[in-house]
Design an enzyme around this catalytic site. Sequence first.
Site, PDB file in Angstrom:
ATOM      1  N   LYS A 191       0.850  -1.189   0.000  1.00  0.00           N
ATOM      2  CA  LYS A 191       0.000   0.000   0.000  1.00  0.00           C
ATOM      3  C   LYS A 191       0.886   1.240   0.000  1.00  0.00           C
ATOM      4  O   LYS A 191       1.311   1.741   1.041  1.00  0.00           O
ATOM      5  CB  LYS A 191      -0.926  -0.015   1.223  1.00  0.00           C
ATOM      6  CG  LYS A 191      -2.158   0.855   1.047  1.00  0.00           C
ATOM      7  CD  LYS A 191      -3.056   0.302  -0.039  1.00  0.00           C
ATOM      8  CE  LYS A 191      -4.279   1.179  -0.268  1.00  0.00           C
ATOM      9  NZ  LYS A 191      -5.077   0.737  -1.396  1.00  0.00           N
ATOM     10  N   SER A 389      -8.278  -0.329  -5.323  1.00  0.00           N
ATOM     11  CA  SER A 389      -8.556  -0.002  -3.923  1.00  0.00           C
ATOM     12  C   SER A 389     -10.055   0.286  -3.769  1.00  0.00           C
ATOM     13  O   SER A 389     -10.867  -0.600  -3.973  1.00  0.00           O
ATOM     14  CB  SER A 389      -7.692   1.174  -3.468  1.00  0.00           C
ATOM     15  OG  SER A 389      -7.518   1.135  -2.070  1.00  0.00           O
TER      16      SER A 389
END
Length: 590
Positions: A191, A389
């Site tokens: 991430k 996402s």
Amino acid sequence: MKDFLKNVLATITGIVLLGVIMAIMSVISMVGLVASSAGSTKVADNSVFTLMLSGQLEERMAENPLSMLTGQVSENLGLDDIISAIKKAKANENIKGIYIEAGIFSSDAPASAHAIREALLDFKKSGKWIVAYGDTYTQTTYYICSVADKLFLNPEGMVDWHGLSANPYFVKDLLAKFGVRYQLCKVGKYKSAPEMMTADKMSDPNREQVTAYMTGIWQVMLKEVAASRKVSVDSLNAYADQFVTLAEQQELVQKKLVDKLIYTDEVKGEIRQMLKLDKDDEIPQLLLADMKNVKGPKLEGDQVAVYYAYGEIVDSETGSMMDDEANIVANTVCKDLEKLMDDDDVKAVVLRVNSPGGSAYASEQIWRSVTQLKAKKPVVVSMGGYAASGGYYISCAANYIYSEPTTITGSIGIFGMFPDFSGLLTDKLGVKFDEVKTNKHAAFGTVARPFNAEELAMLDQYIGRGYELFRKRVSDGRQQPVAQIEEIAQGRVWLGNDALKIKLVDAIGSLDDAVKKAAELAKLKEYHATSYPEPMDWWASLIDQTEKGSYLDSHMRQALGEYYEPLRLVKNMNRQSAIQARLPYYINIH
């Protein structure tokens, strides 16, 4: 004195009346423009659709009344408009071919350029021709134009063919100059979105995933251009290594990158030959704006709704990082999906997603609406440039998911970034704070100081629960065990082709493929697609753009170029939701 006052009042009255008359004339002109644009364009025999590939490509382009009033031509192109125009050109018997004029063109994502290219290839199946010309071809325009039957270049022009690169930038040190830093909580080693604020270079996991998806995109480009130009993949890759961009023009012909070197004024002669016209005959041309008003096939059968969800996912309009760009506003989208759910005329829904993500909370609300819609009628997702996402969060519950081969998707992970302004306030501005509180955590989130270790630990637990929920949503939607999802999660970004292999998507295909699948799931024999949400009328669009300042923003973007995004980011960094499910802020692929 009386005469003087009379003259002054008369002058003021005249100015006011002139202003009123001018305003009325402007409104009448706008109404006339709108009325004329609503009419049908007649297509003459032996016509050519001229596609000007210049400007910035977007998923959908909203009408710009301010540009119309000022006489400016929009610098933006809508992907939906281009695809629709190519389809109409294929179906219309009076249109014999497409002429593409390559200019300074920028795509919002590699997958969008691929979608245009695929539409052009489909157009050629009708037996019609495509001619392309450019003074200079950017790499993206060359990738698109390589489908042409004849590819022409200015004798002094160039073909920019160099491969792909990414240059992410980091603003931690910039923020530090203002006494601002970010405290980070995240789940997922891949991430990488927070790195922009908290690091000064790419992490190893981020470098790994960026290398993987950029290599995948380049391989797709090589393979497709090689097939069209009848040049080997190895040769095309070697040309990029040789930086053929600066090669002599005749060498580009020898390498089969272009077919012929001609000047702009000679292009019409080439097209006349293809149309079998005499040298003095006019060539009937239709621009993209004209094609919007060319009648398409008659809409028959049941309705499949195509709902466009593109841009950053936000809780509300005020939560957007960018005022002048489209957003997926949770409460608006949820209401729209509810209307589609209750509309008996709509038999199935295609959710067209082009989003890097955004607010985790907003993504959860939209996910909920998609599941409710799915309980009543089929939902198929068509992924555009990005569906990552939060963009994947709102997609995962669908009955079936299509992506482009170069769609950037996945990135299943959540993070929270919390700005600490105490350095700015205390060290830079000299503001001092004291504290009185009734409970241990009463001052949680105060601007007077950063979070302490205990507070960060609580935030980590909160972020962790959000990640577990996200992972479960994907597990339920994709009907795979949580443990299996975890292996491909951790915030990892995947290219569409790779996402198919790990079952994040069901198939590689276009928006048309998604519409066909939705009709199949709804068991429809005859159907047509209708786009939602409907575009604003010109007056609402004018008010909206005036309130947002998007007209001025577009000029700022043009003037500042690559410096625009980081400056806007610093300006608006405190407006976004703290808990995010999104990609790196700006994926820049050159």
